[in-house]
Design an enzyme around this catalytic site. Structure first.
Site, short mmCIF file in Angstrom:
data_model
loop_
_atom_site.label_atom_id
_atom_site.label_comp_id
_atom_site.label_asym_id
_atom_site.label_seq_id
_atom_site.Cartn_x
_atom_site.Cartn_y
_atom_site.Cartn_z
N GLU A 51 -2.67 1.77 -15.50
CA GLU A 51 -3.32 0.94 -14.47
C GLU A 51 -4.76 0.61 -14.89
OE1 GLU A 51 -2.33 -0.25 -11.44
OE2 GLU A 51 -0.57 0.93 -10.90
N ASP A 66 -2.08 7.99 -6.30
CA ASP A 66 -0.73 7.43 -6.19
C ASP A 66 0.19 8.02 -7.26
OD1 ASP A 66 -2.06 5.91 -4.39
OD2 ASP A 66 -1.98 4.04 -5.54
N GLY A 89 0.82 -1.22 0.00
CA GLY A 89 0.00 0.00 0.00
C GLY A 89 0.85 1.26 0.00
C1 GLA Z 1 -4.90 2.54 -4.00
C2 GLA Z 1 -5.29 3.21 -5.32
C3 GLA Z 1 -5.51 4.70 -5.11
C4 GLA Z 1 -6.46 4.98 -3.96
C5 GLA Z 1 -6.06 4.18 -2.72
C6 GLA Z 1 -7.08 4.29 -1.62
O1 GLA Z 1 -3.66 3.00 -3.57
O2 GLA Z 1 -4.28 3.02 -6.27
O3 GLA Z 1 -5.98 5.28 -6.31
O4 GLA Z 1 -7.80 4.73 -4.33
O5 GLA Z 1 -5.89 2.81 -3.01
O6 GLA Z 1 -7.14 5.57 -1.14
#
Ligand code: GLA
Length: 354
Positions: free
Chosen positions: A152, A164, A116
């Site tokens: 993506e 991100d 994450g």
């Molecule tokens: C992932 C996704 C992001 C966002 C987060 C949750 O990292 O890639 O776009 O939605 O989860 O906040």
């Protein structure tokens, strides 16, 4: 050095290099595909890339995380392989006119996967940055982030938002990116030196494309269709009340979107004013909303967050896509080490990332 690794692998010098950090989101989860505000910061960990062009439709890739040299045709579809992120990115950059007809790439990363903290966005944005350097194309960092999201969404099939890619393209360690995911307008907010944003992995690994992220996205789409707007994070209280007519658990998903966006706006203000108690309280509230309304947490993460708070963090919450991965905790710098030691002693599967 990545250029030395490249030379050893491909027997020539690279023509361009890039470094792209990972990110940790301080607050504002699952709002970036619903028109909300997010507040990520860059990590000092990241991905180094070195590249040189080819002219034979081949992409040859080496990553220090995997054995051997991968060789793929530039036009191949995604095949559920780690190199898909690179193939998809080079394909799109080529369609946009700033990539050669093949590439040699060496990658070296300090980012754990499935944590994450955006290892995949760091790769896609990193390849685009290196291609921009090679071509001298005038793309802005925001342009590259938008293209990386398309990789993506369209090539990998992961229906993520833009957070991100924007975070790793623009944010720097020591600053938070206060990003409006609707307009892509942003401010950079300095993080206070009195506190550290600690990132602790729960030991529960997950893959975003395993389906649960997509289900949340589809639940939010139901809210969008019902209320007739795509930026559901910005619904009025009256509009949110109307969502009570939707079947369970959709109302709770909508409530998370609205309250998380409002918390994130408040958190950015608190951070700018160095009101860290307020900032931490908003992080704690965010975790409750993610746990109960958005149901994106798991018991191991809840236990880690509860202990992080009990051991004195100013605030702590799950961070990223959810269902495992990392927590982020705002901790007074002077207590950081003893806090971290005590937390990791209680959670043997957890480990410190930043
Ligand atoms: C992932 C996704 C992001 C966002 C987060 C949750 O990292 O890639 O776009 O939605 O989860 O906040």
């Amino acid at each position: 050095m990545i250029s030395d690794e490249f030379k050893a692998l491909f027997d020539r010098a690279p023509d361009a290099e890039s470094f792209t950090p990972g990110r940790v989101n301080l607050i504002g989860e699952h709002v970036d595909y619903n028109g909300g505000r997010v507040l990520p910061t860059a990590l000092s960990l990241g991905v180094d890339l070195a590249i040189a062009p080819r002219d034979d439709c081949l992409v040859r890739i080496h990553s220090d995380k995997f054995e051997g040299l991968v060789e793929r045709n530039l036009s191949e579809p995604a095949s559920d392989h780690w190199s898909d992120y690179i193939i998809g990115t080079v394909q799109l950059a080529r369609a946009e006119g700033f990539a050669p007809n093949g590439l040699d790439i060496a990658a070296s990363t300090t980012l754990p996967f499935g944590a994450g903290i955006s290892s995949s966005a760091a790769v896609t944005v990193g390849v685009l940055k290196a291609l921009r350097a090679l071509d001298g194309s005038g793309h802005t960092d925001t342009d590259l982030a938008v293209l990386a999201r398309r990789v993506e969404n369209d090539y990998i099939g992961m229906p993520c938002g833009i957070m991100d890619q924007m975070a790793v393209a623009i944010a720097r360690p020591g600053q938070a990116l206060s990003l409006d995911t609707d307009s892509l307008a942003f401010d950079l907010v300095d993080l206070p030196e009195t506190h550290h944003m600690a990132v602790i992995h729960s030991g529960v690994f997950r893959q975003l494309n395993e389906g649960r992220y997509k289900i949340r996205k589809e639940e939010c789409d139901e809210v969008k269709a019902f209320i007739g707007r795509t930026d559901i994070c910005r619904m009025s209280d009256a509009e949110l009340e109307r969502c009570r007519a939707l079947p369970e658990p959709i109302f709770r998903r909508a409530r998370h979107c609205v309250t998380e966006h409002r918390r994130t706006v408040a958190a950015a203000d608190a951070l700018a004013a160095k009101r860290m108690q307020r900032f931490g309280a908003l992080m704690n509230q965010s975790h409750i909303s993610m746990r109960d309304d958005f149901e994106m947490s798991v018991p191991a993460v809840d236990a880690l967050v509860a202990d992080a708070q009990a051991l004195g963090a100013t605030g702590a919450r799950l961070t990223g896509g959810g269902f495992g991965g990392c927590i982020v905790a705002c901790v007074q710098a002077e207590h950081l080490e003893e806090w971290r030691d005590a937390l990791l002693a209680r959670h043997p599967d957890a480990f410190s990332v930043a």
